[in-house]
Enzyme design. Structure first.
Site, PDB file in Angstrom:
ATOM      1  N   GLU A  22       0.885  -1.159   0.000  1.00 48.47           N
ATOM      2  CA  GLU A  22       0.000   0.000   0.000  1.00 48.47           C
ATOM      3  C   GLU A  22       0.923   1.209   0.000  1.00 48.47           C
ATOM      4  O   GLU A  22       1.299   1.727   1.048  1.00 48.47           O
ATOM      5  CB  GLU A  22      -0.925  -0.029   1.223  1.00 48.47           C
ATOM      6  CG  GLU A  22      -2.136   0.871   1.075  1.00 48.47           C
ATOM      7  CD  GLU A  22      -1.871   2.294   1.536  1.00 48.47           C
ATOM      8  OE1 GLU A  22      -1.160   3.023   0.815  1.00 48.47           O
ATOM      9  OE2 GLU A  22      -2.372   2.667   2.594  1.00 48.47           O
TER      10      GLU A  22
ATOM     11  N   GLU B 208       4.202  11.850  -1.328  1.00 45.83           N
ATOM     12  CA  GLU B 208       4.618  11.108  -0.144  1.00 45.83           C
ATOM     13  C   GLU B 208       4.352   9.610  -0.290  1.00 45.83           C
ATOM     14  O   GLU B 208       4.217   8.887   0.694  1.00 45.83           O
ATOM     15  CB  GLU B 208       3.944  11.651   1.122  1.00 45.83           C
ATOM     16  CG  GLU B 208       4.390  13.061   1.464  1.00 45.83           C
ATOM     17  CD  GLU B 208       3.863  13.540   2.803  1.00 45.83           C
ATOM     18  OE1 GLU B 208       2.924  12.912   3.327  1.00 45.83           O
ATOM     19  OE2 GLU B 208       4.375  14.550   3.307  1.00 45.83           O
TER      20      GLU B 208
END
Length: 328
Positions: A98, A107
């Site tokens: 993930e 990010e």
């Protein structure tokens, strides 16, 4: 993220629906966090799972693994994936991760997943997810405009203008309602995780002609993404952060315009969107929106806007199509 039901459901379904893919296989979980994806893989019958986590959260992952009685299957590795050496230099069958950030790339950990793919994945191995798409659309942003017109009977428009100046320095991450989207979304970027390189992600630049599907206030550009998982027999699972779908912790990302514009249904909205990787931080991107004049840019062949040139082109194409059908 653990409270993000849409996220957890998508990963669990993608893994559980493909138990035949995971059964007896070696799995690498990149950026394992608390280890929930590793446990999903073990529950699906994986022979071995390497859960790699660089932060101190690895301690929680170890506890979660023990709590679920998978100590013999899941090995938690506390290190950056770039520093890891797997036992016997083995290759893995599947990488799960993930890695997504806001608007997919901000990010995010895609660089690390690419590195893991190139160093640890078998040539016929799979990635969960295996593809991702970024979308954009013009939108209304009432939280930066109308909501400040009257605050308990006081006009705060001057304050709102200062908020927009601040927002122009950093995109706004918030929930965008479906009725705030002004046009059908356009694809900004499609990523095949099996092939994409780090260099492919340095700069993404697209030019769009969006056609307003309603009357409204053009106040910003909304950006979101979807991720698609492999499937052996069922329909592929798609994790979506579309405003029409269940809310996720990623929400949507909005680039707020300094000034609004009224748009009518079928009116063209031209803009250029540029995402450039920051020179100071590889995990950050700079987003630039350039408003363009619809009269000065090329429209797609089947543009549905109300400009005369597009109406004429559509009429001509429809005439040719009708002739072809009559002659068929």
């Amino acid at each position: 993220m653990l409270k993000d039901k849409a996220r957890n459901k998508a990963y669990k379904q993608a893994i559980q629906d493909n138990k035949d893919i995971f059964e007896g296989k070696v799995i690498l979980d990149v950026g394992a966090g608390t280890g929930i994806l590793s446990v999903f893989a073990a529950q699906a019958g994986a022979k071995k799972v390497f859960a790699v986590e660089a932060s101190d959260i690895y301690k929680i992952a170890e506890e979660v693994v023990k709590e679920n009685n998978f100590e013999d299957t899941i090995q938690v590795i506390h290190d950056r994936i770039e520093n890891v050496t797997l036992p016997g230099n083995i290759k893995v069958d599947i990488i799960v991760s993930e890695w997504m950030g806001f608007y997919l790339l901000h990010e995010g950990m895609l660089d690390s997943v690419i590195w893991a793919r190139d160093h640890f994945l078998k040539s016929d191995g799979l990635l969960f997810p295996e593809a991702a798409t970024i979308y954009s659309s013009p939108c209304s942003v009432p939280t930066m405009y109308e909501e400040w017109d009257h605050v308990n009977g006081v006009s705060m428009k001057s304050f709102a203008s200062k908020l927009r100046i601040q927002a122009s320095q950093k995109p706004d991450t918030t929930v965008v309602k479906p009725d705030q989207i002004l046009a059908e979304p356009e694809v900004v970027l499609w990523i095949d995780l099996r092939e994409v390189t780090v260099e492919d992600l340095h700069c993404i630049k697209v030019q769009h002609i969006a056609v307003a599907n309603k009357q409204g206030k053009y106040q910003g550009i909304c950006i979101w993404f979807t991720c698609t998982f492999p499937s052996s027999s069922t329909e592929p699972v798609i994790l979506s952060t579309d405003p029409d779908e269940e809310e996720t912790h990623w929400k949507q990302t909005t680039v707020v315009l300094p000034n609004e514009a009224d748009v009518q249904e079928s009116e063209p909205i031209a803009y250029e969107l540029v995402l450039t990787r920051s020179e100071n931080n590889d995990r950050h991107y700079n987003i630039e929106v350039i408003m363009l004049d619809p009269e000065e840019v090329e429209h797609p062949e089947y543009c549905s806007c109300h400009m005369t040139k597009c109406i004429l082109v559509r009429a001509m194409l429809e005439k040719y199509e009708n002739n072809d059908m009559e002659n068929a």
